[in-house]
Design an enzyme around this catalytic site. Structure first.
Site, PDB file in Angstrom:
ATOM      1  N   LYS A  37       0.833  -1.215   0.000  1.00  0.00           N
ATOM      2  CA  LYS A  37       0.000   0.000   0.000  1.00  0.00           C
ATOM      3  C   LYS A  37       0.861   1.255   0.000  1.00  0.00           C
ATOM      4  O   LYS A  37       0.476   2.263  -0.587  1.00  0.00           O
ATOM      5  CB  LYS A  37      -0.965  -0.008   1.188  1.00  0.00           C
ATOM      6  CG  LYS A  37      -2.092  -1.007   0.986  1.00  0.00           C
ATOM      7  CD  LYS A  37      -3.152  -0.928   2.058  1.00  0.00           C
ATOM      8  CE  LYS A  37      -4.231  -1.970   1.840  1.00  0.00           C
ATOM      9  NZ  LYS A  37      -5.171  -2.062   2.951  1.00  0.00           N
TER      10      LYS A  37
ATOM     11  N   LYS B 161      -3.822 -11.131  -7.170  1.00  0.00           N
ATOM     12  CA  LYS B 161      -5.077 -11.244  -6.425  1.00  0.00           C
ATOM     13  C   LYS B 161      -6.213 -10.452  -7.106  1.00  0.00           C
ATOM     14  O   LYS B 161      -5.966  -9.365  -7.610  1.00  0.00           O
ATOM     15  CB  LYS B 161      -4.828 -10.671  -5.023  1.00  0.00           C
ATOM     16  CG  LYS B 161      -5.944 -10.862  -4.046  1.00  0.00           C
ATOM     17  CD  LYS B 161      -5.581 -10.257  -2.692  1.00  0.00           C
ATOM     18  CE  LYS B 161      -5.885  -8.771  -2.637  1.00  0.00           C
ATOM     19  NZ  LYS B 161      -5.945  -8.212  -1.274  1.00  0.00           N
TER      20      LYS B 161
ATOM     21  N   LYS C 235     -10.590  -4.957  -6.087  1.00  0.00           N
ATOM     22  CA  LYS C 235     -11.498  -3.934  -6.631  1.00  0.00           C
ATOM     23  C   LYS C 235     -10.734  -2.791  -7.288  1.00  0.00           C
ATOM     24  O   LYS C 235     -11.271  -2.083  -8.115  1.00  0.00           O
ATOM     25  CB  LYS C 235     -12.404  -3.391  -5.535  1.00  0.00           C
ATOM     26  CG  LYS C 235     -11.613  -2.861  -4.366  1.00  0.00           C
ATOM     27  CD  LYS C 235     -12.279  -1.798  -3.585  1.00  0.00           C
ATOM     28  CE  LYS C 235     -11.270  -1.360  -2.526  1.00  0.00           C
ATOM     29  NZ  LYS C 235     -11.580  -0.250  -1.746  1.00  0.00           N
TER      30      LYS C 235
HETATM   31  P1  TYM Z   1     -10.644  -6.383   3.116  1.00  0.00           P
HETATM   32  O1  TYM Z   1     -11.717  -5.395   3.362  1.00  0.00           O
HETATM   33  O2  TYM Z   1      -9.544  -6.037   2.197  1.00  0.00           O
HETATM   34  O3  TYM Z   1     -11.237  -7.736   2.615  1.00  0.00           O
HETATM   35  C1  TYM Z   1     -12.340  -8.345   3.266  1.00  0.00           C
HETATM   36  C2  TYM Z   1     -12.183  -9.853   3.251  1.00  0.00           C
HETATM   37  O4  TYM Z   1     -12.120 -10.343   1.913  1.00  0.00           O
HETATM   38  C3  TYM Z   1     -10.967 -11.166   1.758  1.00  0.00           C
HETATM   39  N1  TYM Z   1     -10.464 -11.040   0.376  1.00  0.00           N
HETATM   40  C4  TYM Z   1     -10.217 -12.068  -0.438  1.00  0.00           C
HETATM   41  N2  TYM Z   1     -10.346 -13.394  -0.257  1.00  0.00           N
HETATM   42  C5  TYM Z   1     -10.039 -14.202  -1.290  1.00  0.00           C
HETATM   43  N3  TYM Z   1      -9.603 -13.740  -2.497  1.00  0.00           N
HETATM   44  C6  TYM Z   1      -9.455 -12.410  -2.728  1.00  0.00           C
HETATM   45  N4  TYM Z   1      -9.053 -11.978  -3.909  1.00  0.00           N
HETATM   46  C7  TYM Z   1      -9.769 -11.513  -1.653  1.00  0.00           C
HETATM   47  N5  TYM Z   1      -9.760 -10.159  -1.532  1.00  0.00           N
HETATM   48  C8  TYM Z   1     -10.170  -9.887  -0.279  1.00  0.00           C
HETATM   49  C9  TYM Z   1      -9.984 -10.637   2.781  1.00  0.00           C
HETATM   50  O5  TYM Z   1      -9.009 -11.599   3.106  1.00  0.00           O
HETATM   51  C10 TYM Z   1     -10.900 -10.330   3.935  1.00  0.00           C
HETATM   52  O6  TYM Z   1     -11.186 -11.489   4.682  1.00  0.00           O
HETATM   53  N6  TYM Z   1      -7.949  -5.783   7.207  1.00  0.00           N
HETATM   54  C11 TYM Z   1      -9.156  -6.373   6.700  1.00  0.00           C
HETATM   55  C12 TYM Z   1     -10.424  -5.886   7.395  1.00  0.00           C
HETATM   56  C13 TYM Z   1     -10.402  -6.059   8.869  1.00  0.00           C
HETATM   57  C14 TYM Z   1     -10.580  -7.268   9.580  1.00  0.00           C
HETATM   58  C15 TYM Z   1     -10.509  -6.917  10.953  1.00  0.00           C
HETATM   59  C16 TYM Z   1     -10.791  -8.589   9.178  1.00  0.00           C
HETATM   60  C17 TYM Z   1     -10.230  -5.058   9.768  1.00  0.00           C
HETATM   61  N7  TYM Z   1     -10.294  -5.602  11.043  1.00  0.00           N
HETATM   62  C18 TYM Z   1     -10.644  -7.895  11.949  1.00  0.00           C
HETATM   63  C19 TYM Z   1     -10.931  -9.554  10.192  1.00  0.00           C
HETATM   64  C20 TYM Z   1     -10.840  -9.208  11.549  1.00  0.00           C
HETATM   65  C21 TYM Z   1      -9.267  -6.028   5.232  1.00  0.00           C
HETATM   66  O7  TYM Z   1      -8.751  -5.028   4.783  1.00  0.00           O
HETATM   67  O8  TYM Z   1     -10.038  -6.836   4.522  1.00  0.00           O
END
Ligand code: TYM
Length: 338
Positions: free
Chosen positions: A115, A197, A200
């Site tokens: 990032k 990956k 979005k």
């Molecule tokens: P975020 O918002 O980027 O993504 C949300 C969830 O989607 C999963 N994900 C994917 N899984 C499989 N293939 C992909 N291409 C893919 N893209 C995204 C992510 O692994 C995630 O599970 N930091 C976290 C949000 C967060 C969080 C937390 C999660 C904040 N606090 C506490 C769990 C517990 C995040 O940015 O996810």
């Protein structure tokens, strides 16, 4: 009874236009597990502030994400679905845990490195301590299980490290959580560059399936998906990343393993295979899409009521943990904090 069940915690950034990756890596597993656990799902709006947001658009996105969780099949009467920013204990515990996390550990986080490279003009301190806030989210609720995609594995590991470090000093304050990654779908790749990956932020719209894409769009994108010249549906991540990614997607939806899929498509061309994957994805998403439309048009009041109830529920649990942490580290009592 609430206390007999183990606790599950997860969440998504509030700014997401959700992709099939978010769905298969996270939301689908939440729905699968939700009855077995006492669940908390956060709309992570504080995390989203690490990137500049346009305020009105941000507020709208956060509401849409809340509705998407519900539309995906999580009942907000039995699952505590809430906004992270409505429970100030997240940021509070985040600060305390910052003081138990080393800068060396944070500078090794691959998401921070990625990032920072992407937003070189805004490498803010929040981006650096992002994983500590995530640890606070999880540890406040004493979570046993955290279902996420594989890209969050490193963040989950640092959460465990922080919890163990804190427990070693102060006794058993935090439950040390386990990650949960689905066998298939934990890392959905781009349809155009299957070694990257699915995300979005991809500029090529054909790389990404969005949760609200209609059936024609979904099928068109799968038809254009990059494969290889072999014309054989066989799982081989290294040499056939495109086909393997499509198998992963198809398997995560149908529950079929690689051998079953290889049999199903033996002797058939990639055209048939891509069509089957596209159909399966479109059929899977159709109920979510129609429920989403209902919620966003006629059920806004219902959602508001759920938000209020769940804010109270999340706050209650979060305050309980924070009270304990405050006492353990030696902060003086706040007279009316309950
Ligand atoms: P975020 O918002 O980027 O993504 C949300 C969830 O989607 C999963 N994900 C994917 N899984 C499989 N293939 C992909 N291409 C893919 N893209 C995204 C992510 O692994 C995630 O599970 N930091 C976290 C949000 C967060 C969080 C937390 C999660 C904040 N606090 C506490 C769990 C517990 C995040 O940015 O996810």
């Amino acid at each position: 009874m609430e206390n007999e069940k183990k606790v599950l915690y997860s969440g998504m950034q509030a700014t997401n236009v959700l992709t099939l990756g978010n769905y298969l890596g996270a939301l689908k597993n939440w729905v699968k597990l939700n009855e077995e656990y006492d669940c908390y799902f956060g709309v992570m709006d504080l995390h989203s502030l690490t990137v500049r947001q346009e305020p009105a658009e941000f507020r709208k996105k956060a509401k849409e994400l809340y509705a998407t969780f519900v539309a995906g099949g999580l009942d907000p009467k039995t699952n505590c679905i809430y906004y992270q920013s409505h429970v100030p204990e997240h940021a509070y515990l985040g600060w305390i845990l910052d003081c138990f996390t080393y800068t060396g550990e944070l500078s090794r986080m691959t998401q921070f490195k990625d990032k920072s490279a992407k937003h070189a003009d805004n490498v803010n301190a929040g981006l650096f301590t992002y994983p500590v806030l995530m640890a606070a989210d999880i540890l406040l609720y004493q979570a046993d299980l955290v279902p996420v995609g594989k890209d969050q594995k490193q963040h989950l590991e640092i959460t465990r490290t922080i919890a163990q470090r804190f427990n070693q000093i102060y006794g058993d304050v935090f439950t040390v959580p386990e990650g949960y990654y689905g066998k298939q779908g934990a890392k959905v790749m781009s349809l155009q560059e299957p070694t990257k990956k699915m995300s979005k932020s991809d500029e090529n719209v054909n790389s990404t399936i969005l949760l609200l894409d209609d059936k024609d769009t979904i099928i068109r994108k799968f038809k254009k998906a990059v494969t290889d010249s072999e014309a054989e549906v066989r799982y081989d991540e290294e040499n056939k990343p495109g086909v393997s990614n499509l198998m992963n997607i198809y398997g995560a939806i149908t529950g079929k393993d690689n051998a079953e899929m290889e049999r199903e498509f033996a002797g058939k061309g990639y055209g048939d295979f891509k069509m089957a994957v596209g159909e399966a994805v479109a059929d899977e998403l159709a109920p979510l899409q129609s429920r989403y439309r209902e919620l966003m048009t006629t059920e806004k009041a219902y959602l508001e009521e759920c938000i209020k109830e769940n804010d109270a529920r999340a706050s209650h649990t979060a305050m309980k943990t924070l009270r304990k942490v405050r006492r353990k580290v030696g902060l003086t009592d706040i007279p009316d904090y309950h």
